[in-house]
Design an enzyme around this catalytic site. Structure first.
Site, short mmCIF file in Angstrom:
data_model
loop_
_atom_site.label_atom_id
_atom_site.label_comp_id
_atom_site.label_asym_id
_atom_site.label_seq_id
_atom_site.Cartn_x
_atom_site.Cartn_y
_atom_site.Cartn_z
N HIS A 159 0.82 -1.23 -0.03
CA HIS A 159 0.27 -0.13 -0.01
C HIS A 159 1.00 1.45 -0.14
O HIS A 159 0.40 2.41 -0.62
CB HIS A 159 -1.15 -0.19 1.20
CG HIS A 159 -2.15 -1.02 0.80
ND1 HIS A 159 -2.41 -2.13 1.43
CD2 HIS A 159 -3.23 -0.94 -0.20
CE1 HIS A 159 -3.35 -2.87 0.91
NE2 HIS A 159 -3.92 -2.00 -0.08
N GLU A 213 -10.82 -10.60 -5.23
CA GLU A 213 -9.74 -10.78 -4.96
C GLU A 213 -8.99 -11.85 -4.11
O GLU A 213 -7.87 -11.84 -3.49
CB GLU A 213 -9.27 -9.40 -4.22
CG GLU A 213 -9.98 -8.95 -3.18
CD GLU A 213 -9.64 -7.28 -2.55
OE1 GLU A 213 -8.68 -6.97 -3.09
OE2 GLU A 213 -10.35 -7.14 -1.92
N ASP A 227 -4.20 -8.34 -4.67
CA ASP A 227 -4.59 -9.19 -3.57
C ASP A 227 -4.85 -10.85 -4.01
O ASP A 227 -4.27 -11.66 -3.39
CB ASP A 227 -5.59 -9.07 -2.36
CG ASP A 227 -5.21 -8.10 -1.75
OD1 ASP A 227 -4.58 -8.34 -0.76
OD2 ASP A 227 -6.16 -6.96 -1.30
N CYS A 233 -9.17 -3.23 -11.09
CA CYS A 233 -8.51 -2.19 -10.22
C CYS A 233 -7.31 -2.61 -9.36
O CYS A 233 -6.80 -1.60 -8.62
CB CYS A 233 -9.74 -1.61 -9.32
SG CYS A 233 -9.84 -2.74 -7.92
C1 PEP Z 1 -6.33 -5.06 -5.20
O1 PEP Z 1 -6.44 -5.81 -4.09
O2 PEP Z 1 -6.01 -5.42 -6.24
C2 PEP Z 1 -6.86 -3.78 -4.80
C3 PEP Z 1 -7.26 -2.91 -5.96
O3 PEP Z 1 -7.04 -3.33 -3.40
P1 PEP Z 1 -5.96 -2.93 -2.56
O4 PEP Z 1 -4.82 -2.70 -3.10
O5 PEP Z 1 -6.43 -1.66 -1.78
O6 PEP Z 1 -5.86 -4.06 -1.59
MG MG Z 2 -7.15 -5.63 -2.22
#
Ligand code: PEP
Ligand code: MG
Length: 588
Positions: A199, A441, A465, A512
């Site tokens: 993150h 995910e 994820d 995403c």
């Molecule tokens: C993901 O897991 O791909 C996602 C978009 O969510 P995050 O990166 O916030 O876990």
């Molecule tokens: Mg995620």
């Protein structure tokens, strides 16, 4: 810009790029406790003051450690207290003290001299063969922090008070620390820790400032004031570059700016393939104002609003009203375009203030995301009320993260219905037909995608994820980052199957995760039928250019061939080759 100090050797380190620009500037080292140690020389007459500061720091540290050792021995026994014996031994080592004093005598400030010498020691331990001695690095870091705390006292500097642009060098940054960087003068980042989809990396990418992470030991190799180049294009950090290298990089910086300008010319054009297939390019945002950044980059709306960043602030939990204001701002800035608000994805590496001291043995498999929300129903309902109240202001969708089972999805929807009833009773308007979707995910959700298609208004694939759980690789751990790749054939096949199942069921399906913003995968994703890509705004122009340069049949051919390989290396090499044919001048 300072001139490079000539006696120091140029050092090139390779890591993982988080965003592709180039930054050249002075390093500021951020310690784990937020100490920032600038390169600082002092006038001759101040040298004796700095030496006595050091003297006090050593004696104060030894005294503190003595007290802690006594306490530990009494409560936990002799063995536990041994570690402090070692610390005291280091502090009593005349050679160490002598090295720091020598640096002060050559007119360096005590904090800078201490940090520089302690880093040398850390490096020495890191290079040792015996893993037990390598572990001692942490102890040396601890000693360094203790000394610095004594030297700098309460007057320590923080990033908010930087007066000139710098390159931030640190072991690691928490998502919370990273979220505040755009308000500082930091213009480039180099970190020991981190992997491409951690993150922290995601936030750095959203911010768009050049960054290279996963560098292993950059924070111990550099000292405050060293001249550094962060090369996000080639995933390098160059410390103490030669004059020739600096000149070369000035040229590259100019080229990069030219390329960005060229791409920004595309912002008003639609993302449409050569044969007329329209693709939606959406933004991933963490803060409401980024909606406007996305629009300026040519996005069609917001595909993922990571609301948990509202929580990750020193003031603690946001009230319903504060949340409503944030959602309202994001929706209004989005000006009628679709916006998908994801409920809190807390836990794993994103902890609330109250939970920040909680240690989980396996945080990525622990109480995170929708699980955490479902165990904290008051918090969850407050958030949903705030989202619902904001829903009549635009084209708002609501999305639940990390869904594993149908039961969990149904439970989340039931809680949403409770929040709707609360609002109905209070006579507060909301969009009763709000679309409710989920992030796909987890491998379990991918396997049950057909069932989920019957219950979700839309599905958004979270590859960050999904890859971590499919390949059993911690997405934030630089030690295993070589195993974390979207090119693994299992990942490609899972994506193909999910997109296919959604298309057959007539359920809207987007992606995403970071893969959506990586040019390497654009043709593959188009080829398997994906038409909604959500990514950091900074990536939109390049992906748009690529989409506008290819046809559907060409992408289908690429996807078919990519799916035929057995290893990730074959996949990556093949996709890189195909992408280079389309975008020969872009760094891939
Ligand atoms: C993901 O897991 O791909 C996602 C978009 O969510 P995050 O990166 O916030 O876990
Ligand atoms: Mg995620």
């Amino acid at each position: 810009m300072p001139t490079p100090r000539t006696a120091i050797r140029m050092d090139i380190l390779r890591g993982i790029s988080v965003s592709p620009g180039i930054a050249i500037g002075e390093a500021v080292i951020l310690e784990a406790e937020d100490y920032r140690i600038p390169f600082r020389t002092v006038p001759e007459k101040q040298v004796s003051d700095e030496l006595s500061l050091l003297e006090t720091a050593f004696s104060q540290s030894i005294e503190e450690l003595g007290k802690q050792r006594k306490w530990l021995r009494k409560s936990l026994g002799r063995e536990a207290a041994n570690v402090f014996d070692w610390h005291i031994g280091v502090l009593k080592d005349k050679a160490l003290r002598g090295d720091i004093e020598a640096l002060i005598r050559s007119k360096h400030a005590a904090a800078y001299a201490t940090s520089t010498i302690m880093r040398k020691y850390q490096r020495r331990f890191k290079q040792m063969e015996d893993p037990l001695l390598v572990e001692r690095v942490r102890d040396v870091q601890d000693i360094e922090r203790r000394l610095l705390r004594c030297i700098l006292g309460e007057g320590r500097e923080d990033l908010a008070h930087l007066t000139k642009p710098v390159i931030l060098v640190a072991h690691d940054l928490s998502p919370t620390q990273t979220a505040h960087l755009p308000d500082t003068k930091v213009m480039g980042v180099a970190l020991d820790a981190g992997a491409a989809t951690s993150h922290t990396a995601i936030l750095l990418r959203s911010w768009g400032c050049p960054g290279v992470i996963g560098l292993n030991d950059v924070s111990t190799r550099l000292s405050g004031g060293d001249l550094v180049i962060v090369d996000g294009v080639n995933e390098l950090v160059i410390a103490n570059p030669s004059r020739t290298t600096i000149d070369e990089y000035r040229g590259r910086e100019a080229d990069y700016i030219r390329l960005s300008d060229e791409l920004s010319g595309l912002s008003d054009l639609p993302a449409v393939t050569r044969d007329g297939q329209r693709v939606s390019l959406l933004s991933n945002i963490e803060f409401p104002h980024e909606t406007s950044v996305g629009i300026s980059k040519g996005s069609d709306g917001v595909g993922l609003y990571r609301t948990e960043f509202l929580y990750l602030r020193p003031e603690g939990a946001p009230s319903e009203e504060e949340q409503f204001e944030a959602y309202r701002e994001a929706i209004l800035r989005n000006d009628g375009r679709p916006i998908t608000i994801r409920t809190f994805d807390l836990g794993a590496d994103k902890y609330t203030q109250e939970r920040s001291y909680e240690q989980e043995r396996n945080p990525m498999l622990g109480l995170r995301s929708i699980r955490y929300s479902l165990q904290n129903l008051d918090m969850f309902k407050t958030q949903m009320r705030a989202i619902l109240r904001a829903s009549p202001l635009g084209d708002v969708r609501l999305m639940f993260p990390l869904i594993v089972s149908l039961m969990e999805f149904r439970q989340a929807k039931m809680t949403l219905r409770d929040s709707m009833e609360d609002l109905e009773e209070a006579g507060i308007p909301f969009d009763e037909g709000i679309k409710v979707g989920m992030m796909l995910e987890t491998p379990a959700a991918a396997i049950q995608v057909k069932e989920f298609c019957r219950e979700a208004a839309f599905i958004s694939i979270g590859t960050n994820d999904l890859i971590q759980y499919l390949l059993a690789v911690d997405r934030g751990n630089e030690r295993v980052s070589q195993y974390y790749t979207g090119s693994n054939p299992a990942v490609l096949r899972a994506l193909r199957d999910v997109v296919r199942a959604c298309t057959q069921a007539g359920v809207e399906c987007g992606l995403c995760g970071e893969m959506a913003g990586q040019p390497l995968y654009t043709m593959f994703l188009l080829g398997i039928g994906l038409r909604i890509f959500s990514m950091a705004p900074a990536n939109i122009p390049e992906i748009k250019k690529l989409i506008r340069s290819v046809s559907t049949t060409q992408s289908q051919r690429v996807a078919r061939r990519a799916l035929s390989f057995e290893t990730e290396r074959q996949v990556t090499n093949y996709l890189r080759e195909e992408t280079r044919k389309v975008l020969p001048t872009d760094p891939i």
